[in-house]
Design an enzyme around this catalytic site. Structure first.
Site, PDB file in Angstrom:
ATOM      1  CB  ILE A 224       7.588  -2.058  -5.792  1.00  0.00           C
ATOM      2  CG1 ILE A 224       8.130  -0.707  -6.276  1.00  0.00           C
ATOM      3  CG2 ILE A 224       8.386  -2.546  -4.578  1.00  0.00           C
ATOM      4  CD1 ILE A 224       7.906   0.430  -5.304  1.00  0.00           C
TER       5      ILE A 224
ATOM      6  CE1 TYR B 162       0.519   6.628  -2.352  1.00  0.00           C
ATOM      7  CE2 TYR B 162       2.165   8.369  -2.315  1.00  0.00           C
ATOM      8  CZ  TYR B 162       1.849   7.032  -2.383  1.00  0.00           C
ATOM      9  OH  TYR B 162       2.849   6.096  -2.480  1.00  0.00           O
TER      10      TYR B 162
ATOM     11  CE  LYS C 204       1.922   4.502   0.211  1.00  0.00           C
ATOM     12  NZ  LYS C 204       1.969   3.019   0.358  1.00  0.00           N
TER      13      LYS C 204
ATOM     14  CB  VAL D 264       9.683   3.806  -8.051  1.00  0.00           C
ATOM     15  CG1 VAL D 264      10.148   2.486  -8.670  1.00  0.00           C
ATOM     16  CG2 VAL D 264      10.345   4.024  -6.699  1.00  0.00           C
TER      17      VAL D 264
END
Length: 233
Positions: A16, A150, A154, A183
């Site tokens: 990204i 994880y 976030k 993604v």
């Protein structure tokens, strides 16, 4: 060229971050990208033809001295900073009940401390340009997953974005939290395979970042959640 806007992107050599860098360069920005791998950054610059408006800086997003050095190098090379994109991050792809604690510390430092360090290092320059902070989070920062550490990192980014916005908005600095769903990027390399179903591309997420960054003066886009169709969580 000396008046064109400037962006700094952590973890900008692939995925990204690299897609955001390409799109901003195409839009006339000057761009600094950071990363821990010198070879990857060099390959990225060569792939783009080593444009004049691209600066690469080797450094660890979880080390304040490295982050401050990247901001200083950007200001020295380009004279200003308009956008700081906290993109560096990774997942250990394990769980709190069954995972290997050895990898958790680095993940927490990169995913949570890293964005905070970038905010701290860049805020004075962003005040001058009335610029924007972009934090790349995840839908995992909104939807709990079983044992997902994880996701916990976030969730911290989700909170950091709003906490930061409430402080810096009075200084004319915007804050945008981009939370992607699944993604297709190197994020999944350590997982061993891509997840099932339709995945977004890095360019599609980058498009959301660039859209938010290029809003008119006085418009503050705060939270953008982008999922591929078919992702239920």
């Amino acid at each position: 060229m000396t008046d064109s806007p400037v962006a700094l992107i952590t973890g900008g050599g692939s995925g990204i971050g690299a897609a955001v860098a390409r799109q901003l360069l195409d839009a006339g920005y000057r761009v600094t990208v950071t990363g821990r791998g010198e070879a990857r950054l060099r390959a990225f610059a060569e792939e783009l033809g080593e444009p004049e408006g691209l600066l690469t800086v080797v450094g660890n997003a979880a080390e304040y001295a490295d982050v401050q050095a990247a901001v200083d190098a950007t200001l020295k090379a380009f004279g200003r900073l308009d956008t700081a994109v906290a993109n560096a991050g990774f997942a250990t792809h394990d769980s709190v009940a069954e995972g290997d604690p050895e990898g958790w510390k680095e993940m927490v430092l990169t995913n949570v401390l890293g964005p905070a360090l970038l905010i701290r290092a860049s805020i004075d320059a962003l005040k001058e340009t009335r610029g924007r902070i972009v934090l790349v989070g995840s839908v995992a920062g909104f939807v709990p997953g079983p044992g997902n550490i994880y996701g916990a990192t976030k969730w911290a980014v989700t909170g950091l974005a709003e906490n930061t916005r409430r402080q810096v908005t009075d200084w004319g600095v915007g804050v945008t939290h981009i939370a992607p769903g699944r993604v297709e990027t190197p994020f999944w390399d350590s997982y061993g395979s891509l997840p099932p179903g339709h995945l977004l591309t890095a360019d599609q997420i980058a498009g959301s970042v660039v859209w938010a960054v290029r809003q008119p003066d006085g418009v503050d886009v705060n939270t953008v959640v982008v999922r591929p169709l078919g992702q239920p969580n």
